[in-house]
Scaffold this motif. Sequence first.
Motif, PDB file in Angstrom:
ATOM      1  N   GLU A  13       0.817  -1.216   0.000  1.00  0.00           N
ATOM      2  CA  GLU A  13       0.000   0.000   0.000  1.00  0.00           C
ATOM      3  C   GLU A  13       0.853   1.270   0.000  1.00  0.00           C
ATOM      4  O   GLU A  13       0.606   2.189  -0.770  1.00  0.00           O
ATOM      5  CB  GLU A  13      -0.949   0.004   1.199  1.00  0.00           C
ATOM      6  CG  GLU A  13      -1.798   1.252   1.327  1.00  0.00           C
ATOM      7  CD  GLU A  13      -2.735   1.516   0.146  1.00  0.00           C
ATOM      8  OE1 GLU A  13      -2.961   2.699  -0.173  1.00  0.00           O
ATOM      9  OE2 GLU A  13      -3.233   0.537  -0.452  1.00  0.00           O
ATOM     10  N   ALA A  14       1.859   1.351   0.853  1.00  0.00           N
ATOM     11  CA  ALA A  14       2.682   2.558   0.948  1.00  0.00           C
ATOM     12  C   ALA A  14       3.432   2.821  -0.359  1.00  0.00           C
ATOM     13  O   ALA A  14       3.483   3.962  -0.839  1.00  0.00           O
ATOM     14  CB  ALA A  14       3.662   2.440   2.109  1.00  0.00           C
ATOM     15  N   GLN A  15       3.997   1.799  -0.941  1.00  0.00           N
ATOM     16  CA  GLN A  15       4.728   1.972  -2.194  1.00  0.00           C
ATOM     17  C   GLN A  15       3.777   2.345  -3.326  1.00  0.00           C
ATOM     18  O   GLN A  15       4.105   3.177  -4.175  1.00  0.00           O
ATOM     19  CB  GLN A  15       5.499   0.705  -2.548  1.00  0.00           C
ATOM     20  CG  GLN A  15       6.407   0.894  -3.751  1.00  0.00           C
ATOM     21  CD  GLN A  15       7.209  -0.365  -4.090  1.00  0.00           C
ATOM     22  OE1 GLN A  15       7.028  -1.419  -3.488  1.00  0.00           O
ATOM     23  NE2 GLN A  15       8.094  -0.240  -5.062  1.00  0.00           N
ATOM     24  N   PHE A  16       2.583   1.746  -3.327  1.00  0.00           N
ATOM     25  CA  PHE A  16       1.599   2.068  -4.359  1.00  0.00           C
ATOM     26  C   PHE A  16       1.168   3.530  -4.236  1.00  0.00           C
ATOM     27  O   PHE A  16       1.047   4.236  -5.240  1.00  0.00           O
ATOM     28  CB  PHE A  16       0.395   1.135  -4.280  1.00  0.00           C
ATOM     29  CG  PHE A  16      -0.520   1.257  -5.464  1.00  0.00           C
ATOM     30  CD1 PHE A  16      -0.154   0.723  -6.682  1.00  0.00           C
ATOM     31  CD2 PHE A  16      -1.739   1.908  -5.359  1.00  0.00           C
ATOM     32  CE1 PHE A  16      -0.983   0.833  -7.781  1.00  0.00           C
ATOM     33  CE2 PHE A  16      -2.574   2.031  -6.452  1.00  0.00           C
ATOM     34  CZ  PHE A  16      -2.199   1.486  -7.670  1.00  0.00           C
ATOM     35  N   GLN A  17       0.967   4.001  -3.006  1.00  0.00           N
ATOM     36  CA  GLN A  17       0.608   5.407  -2.793  1.00  0.00           C
ATOM     37  C   GLN A  17       1.700   6.330  -3.333  1.00  0.00           C
ATOM     38  O   GLN A  17       1.421   7.353  -3.936  1.00  0.00           O
ATOM     39  CB  GLN A  17       0.360   5.682  -1.313  1.00  0.00           C
ATOM     40  CG  GLN A  17      -0.013   7.115  -1.002  1.00  0.00           C
ATOM     41  CD  GLN A  17      -1.286   7.563  -1.686  1.00  0.00           C
ATOM     42  OE1 GLN A  17      -2.209   6.789  -1.888  1.00  0.00           O
ATOM     43  NE2 GLN A  17      -1.335   8.822  -2.080  1.00  0.00           N
ATOM     44  N   GLU A  18       2.953   5.957  -3.133  1.00  0.00           N
ATOM     45  CA  GLU A  18       4.072   6.739  -3.646  1.00  0.00           C
ATOM     46  C   GLU A  18       4.066   6.750  -5.180  1.00  0.00           C
ATOM     47  O   GLU A  18       4.306   7.788  -5.805  1.00  0.00           O
ATOM     48  CB  GLU A  18       5.390   6.168  -3.125  1.00  0.00           C
ATOM     49  CG  GLU A  18       6.586   7.026  -3.446  1.00  0.00           C
ATOM     50  CD  GLU A  18       7.858   6.472  -2.823  1.00  0.00           C
ATOM     51  OE1 GLU A  18       8.894   6.531  -3.514  1.00  0.00           O
ATOM     52  OE2 GLU A  18       7.823   5.991  -1.680  1.00  0.00           O
ATOM     53  N   VAL A  20       1.431   6.387  -7.099  1.00  0.00           N
ATOM     54  CA  VAL A  20       0.295   7.219  -7.505  1.00  0.00           C
ATOM     55  C   VAL A  20       0.651   8.696  -7.387  1.00  0.00           C
ATOM     56  O   VAL A  20       0.379   9.500  -8.285  1.00  0.00           O
ATOM     57  CB  VAL A  20      -0.962   6.872  -6.669  1.00  0.00           C
ATOM     58  CG1 VAL A  20      -2.069   7.887  -6.910  1.00  0.00           C
ATOM     59  CG2 VAL A  20      -1.447   5.471  -6.989  1.00  0.00           C
ATOM     60  N   GLN A  21       1.294   9.080  -6.277  1.00  0.00           N
ATOM     61  CA  GLN A  21       1.688  10.474  -6.078  1.00  0.00           C
ATOM     62  C   GLN A  21       2.665  10.928  -7.155  1.00  0.00           C
ATOM     63  O   GLN A  21       2.538  12.033  -7.691  1.00  0.00           O
ATOM     64  CB  GLN A  21       2.304  10.667  -4.693  1.00  0.00           C
ATOM     65  CG  GLN A  21       2.591  12.104  -4.346  1.00  0.00           C
ATOM     66  CD  GLN A  21       1.331  12.939  -4.242  1.00  0.00           C
ATOM     67  OE1 GLN A  21       0.352  12.513  -3.635  1.00  0.00           O
ATOM     68  NE2 GLN A  21       1.341  14.121  -4.829  1.00  0.00           N
ATOM     69  N   ASP A  22       3.629  10.096  -7.488  1.00  0.00           N
ATOM     70  CA  ASP A  22       4.583  10.422  -8.549  1.00  0.00           C
ATOM     71  C   ASP A  22       3.875  10.602  -9.892  1.00  0.00           C
ATOM     72  O   ASP A  22       4.207  11.508 -10.666  1.00  0.00           O
ATOM     73  CB  ASP A  22       5.663   9.345  -8.669  1.00  0.00           C
ATOM     74  CG  ASP A  22       6.638   9.344  -7.503  1.00  0.00           C
ATOM     75  OD1 ASP A  22       6.671  10.334  -6.730  1.00  0.00           O
ATOM     76  OD2 ASP A  22       7.368   8.343  -7.358  1.00  0.00           O
TER      77      ASP A  22
END
Length: 101
Positions: A13-18, A20-22
């Motif tokens: 989840e945390a890496q996916f959020q990163e 998405v933000q990028d």
Amino acid sequence: MPDPVGRPPLCGEAQFQELVQDLVEDEAPRLFAVVQEYGDRVDCRIAAWGMAFSDRVEVVSVRGGLRMKLSEPEDSLCWFRLDNFVSARLVWHVGLNGQRP
């Protein structure tokens, strides 16, 4: 879009959020205003807001009633110049961190 049913997550989840933000940061349009200037620095107003995407520009007048899809931000200026005493120019929005997006 292919059906994602049965496919495992790409990452946590945390890496996916990163990721998405990028993606959002990379794809965000640049925001600009079309400013009308009256006389020689007598007064001014924001006449329209625009978003510059990688392949087009969208401009909407502040008062409504005018919406344009253009090739370049500068193409909007001719629509906001009036007579000899009202000129128009682009002003790029500067982000919260003090840098242009």
